[in-house]
Write an enzyme that holds these catalytic residues in place. Sequence first.
Site, PDB file in Angstrom:
ATOM      1  N   TYR A   1      -1.862  -0.586  10.399  1.00  0.00           N
ATOM      2  CA  TYR A   1      -1.941  -1.207   8.800  1.00  0.00           C
ATOM      3  C   TYR A   1      -0.749  -0.755   8.326  1.00  0.00           C
ATOM      4  CZ  TYR A   1      -4.029  -1.156   4.279  1.00  0.00           C
ATOM      5  OH  TYR A   1      -4.026  -1.291   2.915  1.00  0.00           O
TER       6      TYR A   1
ATOM      7  N   SER B   1       0.881  -1.191   0.103  1.00  0.00           N
ATOM      8  CA  SER B   1       0.100   0.125  -0.068  1.00  0.00           C
ATOM      9  C   SER B   1       0.747   1.087   0.078  1.00  0.00           C
ATOM     10  CB  SER B   1      -0.887   0.123   1.371  1.00  0.00           C
ATOM     11  OG  SER B   1      -1.494   1.193   1.671  1.00  0.00           O
TER      12      SER B   1
END
Length: 249
Positions: free
Chosen positions: A158, A144
Amino acid sequence: MMDKVLLITGAARGIGAATALLAAQRGYAVVVNYHRQRAAAEAVVAAIHAGGGRALAVAADVSDEVDVLRLFAESEQAFGPLTALVNNAGILETQMRLDEMSLGRWQRVLATNVIGPLLCCREAVKRMSTRHGGHGGAVVNVSSAAARLGSAGEYVDYAASKGALDTLTIGLAREVAAEGIRVNAVRPGFIYTGMHADGGEPGRVDRVKSMVPMQRGGQAQEVAEAILWLLSDAASFSTGSFIDVAGGR
Ligand code: NAI
């Protein structure tokens, strides 16, 4: 030539499902792994079958070792030797500051986003590496942009898990580069999928899209295109590398 066989984790919806559909069009037999979302996974398989492709849905929690061993065994049984793996399964939880987060949340996020790819990479290397009598292969990790940006105020846990995935990509790429296996990653930015609802904000992409130089969110299909390129022979000299699919962010 060997059949192209691709296992995608968390492929019932979102980026994983888009990648499964595109891979089938490109001639891969596709193992559609899912966790809980059985009907959605079966729908992806049905769409691939309708297009004349080969696919199989297999339930497994990527953070569970017994499940992962069964996933790889069922894949091999159905389609023969695995040639490609996409570590796509990933989770995030409700947006909050780090000083509000619980240990249980960190254990869930790291188990799925880090232990999952570690387990799947291990099983893939055992089968693909020329060191173990395999014929090589390709791995793509779905990281990501958060690994670069840190997700302050939303989900630092995350972002940290994706940073770990980036480092895993670099290290494993070098470890198995001479054994016929390439390991790369994509780093999507804001993509329209169901994941944002899990973070407590279904409309997140539209809220934040003005921060993106291209002034829009991305589609799962646009990430799938980058993944399929990295898996393909067109990327034959690329390993340990990253494609940002984030509209310039
Ligand atoms: P999604 O939530 O639609 O897809 C993730 C899939 O993983 C779900 O189908 C879920 O059931 C599955 N999954 C969750 N835990 C699992 C487990 N333990 N075992 C097996 N499967 C499991 O979300 P999306 O957006 O398609 O996410 C795919 C990947 O892309 C994730 O790794 C995510 O972190 C990453 N990503 C997504 C971005 C976005 O804006 N949507 C941005 C950057 C990265």
